[in-house]
Write an enzyme that holds these catalytic residues in place. Structure first.
Site, PDB file in Angstrom:
ATOM      1  CG  HIS A 142     -63.045 -25.878  23.769  1.00  0.00           C
ATOM      2  ND1 HIS A 142     -62.482 -27.078  23.418  1.00  0.00           N
ATOM      3  CD2 HIS A 142     -62.164 -24.914  23.392  1.00  0.00           C
ATOM      4  CE1 HIS A 142     -61.304 -26.844  22.847  1.00  0.00           C
ATOM      5  NE2 HIS A 142     -61.092 -25.543  22.822  1.00  0.00           N
TER       6      HIS A 142
ATOM      7  CB  CYS B 263     -61.815 -25.659  19.609  1.00  0.00           C
ATOM      8  SG  CYS B 263     -60.026 -25.649  19.467  1.00  0.00           S
TER       9      CYS B 263
ATOM     10  CG  ASN C 255     -57.427 -27.131  23.008  1.00  0.00           C
ATOM     11  OD1 ASN C 255     -58.285 -27.839  22.490  1.00  0.00           O
ATOM     12  ND2 ASN C 255     -57.367 -25.824  22.811  1.00  0.00           N
TER      13      ASN C 255
HETATM   14  O1  UT7 Z   1     -58.937 -23.913  21.796  1.00  0.00           O
HETATM   15  C1  UT7 Z   1     -58.596 -22.958  20.858  1.00  0.00           C
HETATM   16  C2  UT7 Z   1     -58.324 -21.652  21.415  1.00  0.00           C
HETATM   17  N1  UT7 Z   1     -57.002 -21.511  22.019  1.00  0.00           N
HETATM   18  C3  UT7 Z   1     -56.919 -21.047  23.263  1.00  0.00           C
HETATM   19  O2  UT7 Z   1     -57.913 -20.911  23.944  1.00  0.00           O
HETATM   20  C4  UT7 Z   1     -55.583 -20.612  23.804  1.00  0.00           C
HETATM   21  C5  UT7 Z   1     -55.725 -19.299  24.530  1.00  0.00           C
HETATM   22  N2  UT7 Z   1     -54.465 -18.761  25.035  1.00  0.00           N
HETATM   23  C6  UT7 Z   1     -53.838 -19.314  26.106  1.00  0.00           C
HETATM   24  O3  UT7 Z   1     -54.275 -20.305  26.659  1.00  0.00           O
HETATM   25  C7  UT7 Z   1     -52.616 -18.605  26.632  1.00  0.00           C
HETATM   26  O4  UT7 Z   1     -52.478 -17.371  25.983  1.00  0.00           O
HETATM   27  C8  UT7 Z   1     -51.295 -19.420  26.486  1.00  0.00           C
HETATM   28  C9  UT7 Z   1     -51.328 -20.607  27.427  1.00  0.00           C
HETATM   29  C10 UT7 Z   1     -51.105 -19.874  25.067  1.00  0.00           C
HETATM   30  C11 UT7 Z   1     -50.114 -18.545  26.885  1.00  0.00           C
HETATM   31  O5  UT7 Z   1     -50.281 -18.091  28.223  1.00  0.00           O
HETATM   32  P1  UT7 Z   1     -50.110 -16.545  28.569  1.00  0.00           P
HETATM   33  O6  UT7 Z   1     -50.319 -16.425  30.019  1.00  0.00           O
HETATM   34  O7  UT7 Z   1     -51.037 -15.782  27.658  1.00  0.00           O
HETATM   35  O8  UT7 Z   1     -48.604 -16.315  28.248  1.00  0.00           O
HETATM   36  P2  UT7 Z   1     -47.949 -15.196  27.292  1.00  0.00           P
HETATM   37  O9  UT7 Z   1     -48.085 -15.605  25.869  1.00  0.00           O
HETATM   38  O10 UT7 Z   1     -48.449 -13.847  27.713  1.00  0.00           O
HETATM   39  O11 UT7 Z   1     -46.444 -15.295  27.706  1.00  0.00           O
HETATM   40  C12 UT7 Z   1     -45.981 -14.931  29.032  1.00  0.00           C
HETATM   41  C13 UT7 Z   1     -44.524 -15.290  29.145  1.00  0.00           C
HETATM   42  C14 UT7 Z   1     -43.692 -14.792  27.971  1.00  0.00           C
HETATM   43  O12 UT7 Z   1     -42.416 -14.462  28.445  1.00  0.00           O
HETATM   44  P3  UT7 Z   1     -42.016 -12.921  28.713  1.00  0.00           P
HETATM   45  O13 UT7 Z   1     -42.201 -12.238  27.405  1.00  0.00           O
HETATM   46  O14 UT7 Z   1     -42.990 -12.442  29.765  1.00  0.00           O
HETATM   47  O15 UT7 Z   1     -40.609 -13.026  29.173  1.00  0.00           O
HETATM   48  C15 UT7 Z   1     -43.576 -16.000  27.076  1.00  0.00           C
HETATM   49  O16 UT7 Z   1     -42.453 -15.969  26.248  1.00  0.00           O
HETATM   50  O17 UT7 Z   1     -44.368 -16.700  29.147  1.00  0.00           O
HETATM   51  C16 UT7 Z   1     -43.486 -17.108  28.096  1.00  0.00           C
HETATM   52  N3  UT7 Z   1     -43.926 -18.398  27.596  1.00  0.00           N
HETATM   53  C17 UT7 Z   1     -43.518 -19.564  28.112  1.00  0.00           C
HETATM   54  N4  UT7 Z   1     -42.668 -19.869  29.112  1.00  0.00           N
HETATM   55  C18 UT7 Z   1     -42.474 -21.152  29.408  1.00  0.00           C
HETATM   56  C19 UT7 Z   1     -44.795 -18.646  26.582  1.00  0.00           C
HETATM   57  N5  UT7 Z   1     -44.953 -19.974  26.436  1.00  0.00           N
HETATM   58  C20 UT7 Z   1     -44.171 -20.573  27.371  1.00  0.00           C
HETATM   59  C21 UT7 Z   1     -43.905 -21.892  27.720  1.00  0.00           C
HETATM   60  N6  UT7 Z   1     -43.067 -22.147  28.734  1.00  0.00           N
HETATM   61  N7  UT7 Z   1     -44.499 -22.931  27.074  1.00  0.00           N
END
Ligand code: UT7
Length: 322
Positions: free
Chosen positions: A249, A118, A279
């Site tokens: 970004h 990115c 994004n």
């Molecule tokens: O531009 C390039 C660089 N990329 C980025 O900057 C992305 C950086 N990362 C992020 O923005 C975040 O980590 C995400 C948005 C991808 C994920 O958010 P998070 O708050 O880190 O969620 P997580 O991966 O810790 O997941 C929390 C919970 C999990 O469930 P449990 O294990 O707590 O039951 C996931 O399975 O949320 C669940 N989950 C979802 N639930 C509903 C993960 N994705 C989803 C979803 N919808 N789409």
């Protein structure tokens, strides 16, 4: 040394091209186990745009390029170099930039694609300003363009909700005033973290798809970026609070919040378009720049700081005086 020496490079025109097709969070609920509330709360994204069937990265890049040239008042044959930041080229070769150079009839220009996650279009801007400073180029077309829809894993709710397609562009030329132009830049890689965000095949996919350790990327950015930006500002002889506008970004509103809090900078000093586009990877910075210019958010004399991060991992910053 991070400060530019030599000729100062100025922004002569900007543009964006957003493809027509819109996919909302509600639409995604029908594809993966997710919901609008989760996506909005965790990312700030409400919808994203995707290229139409058959529309390629070079098509989006070309449309943005035409608009940026128009905005700058320059003809295609006045351009010395076409730089395209992209992670989703039509083909590995030929490059998107070569296709766009050909479509534009930019007969006097070279063409290079820059793949830096990115951070791609920020890297392209940094290189463009360097080429102008050194005297090898007078006018450079910089484009950020992505068509992610074909490389998204539509079974992975952790990534498919994040990305969108789009393009943005700008034209740089030699500044007629020493005060106006790009002042400093820093590009940094953390290659030991290359496994956090990749484009690769697995047992379920014969063509490569985006794979991301979202949580680790999130932590990486929140830890590394504030320090990186503080050091960049210090080396550029400005304080973060002296920056009038941030072109940041667009990856996640929580990332922008977190970094700004750590820098003690107000969110009023940036433009957030994540709710509309998601994004758009290397296109994000260019689209945001254009929307900021269009909205009159960047005024004459303003200090503008561009910041991006992405796969690699890569980090980049640029300081511009308008
Ligand atoms: O531009 C390039 C660089 N990329 C980025 O900057 C992305 C950086 N990362 C992020 O923005 C975040 O980590 C995400 C948005 C991808 C994920 O958010 P998070 O708050 O880190 O969620 P997580 O991966 O810790 O997941 C929390 C919970 C999990 O469930 P449990 O294990 O707590 O039951 C996931 O399975 O949320 C669940 N989950 C979802 N639930 C509903 C993960 N994705 C989803 C979803 N919808 N789409």
């Amino acid at each position: 040394m991070i400060k530019y020496m030599g000729r100062s490079a100025k922004i002569l025109g900007t543009s964006k091209y957003i493809p027509e097709k819109i996919v909302t969070n509600k639409d995604l609920e029908k594809i993966v186990d997710t919901n609008d509330e989760w996506i909005v709360e965790r990312t700030g994204i409400k919808k994203r745009h995707f290229a139409l069937e058959g529309e390629k990265c070079s098509d989006l890049a070309y449309r943005a390029a035409v608009l940026a040239l128009e905005d700058s008042g320059l003809a295609a044959d006045q351009i010395d170099m076409v730089l395209v930041g992209t992670n989703s080229p039509d083909t590995v070769f030929p490059s998107v930039s070569c296709k766009v150079q050909g479509m534009l009839g930019a007969v006097n220009a070279g063409a290079i694609d820059i793949q830096a996650g990115c951070t791609g279009s920020l890297t392209a801007l940094s290189v463009a300003a360097s080429g102008i400073a050194s005297g090898i180029w007078d006018k450079v077309l910089v484009i950020g363009a992505e068509v992610f829809k074909d490389i998204i894993d539509w079974t992975d709710r952790g990534t498919c909700i994040l990305f969108g397609d789009g393009a943005g562009a700008c034209v740089l030329g030699v500044s007629d005033s020493e005060a106006v132009g790009f002042k400093s830049t820093r590009l940094l890689a953390e290659g030991t973290s290359h496994g956090l965000l990749t484009l690769e095949c697995d047992e379920n996919h014969v063509t490569p798809v985006v794979k991301m350790k979202g949580n680790e990327v999130f932590r990486f950015v929140n830890t590394v970026m504030p320090k990186f930006i503080k050091k960049f500002c210090e080396d550029s002889d400005v304080k973060p609070e002296d920056i009038d506008f941030w072109v940041f970004h667009q990856a996640n509103t929580r990332i922008i919040d977190g970094v700004f809090k750590r820098l003690n900078v107000s969110q009023d000093k940036t433009l957030i378009n994540l709710p509309e586009y998601g994004n758009t990877s290397a296109a994000s910075l260019m689209i945001t720049l254009h929307e900021a210019v269009e909205a009159g958010r960047i005024k004459s004399g303003d200090k503008v700081c561009f910041v991006a991060f992405g796969a690699g991992m890569t980090l980049g910053a640029l300081l511009y005086e308008a």
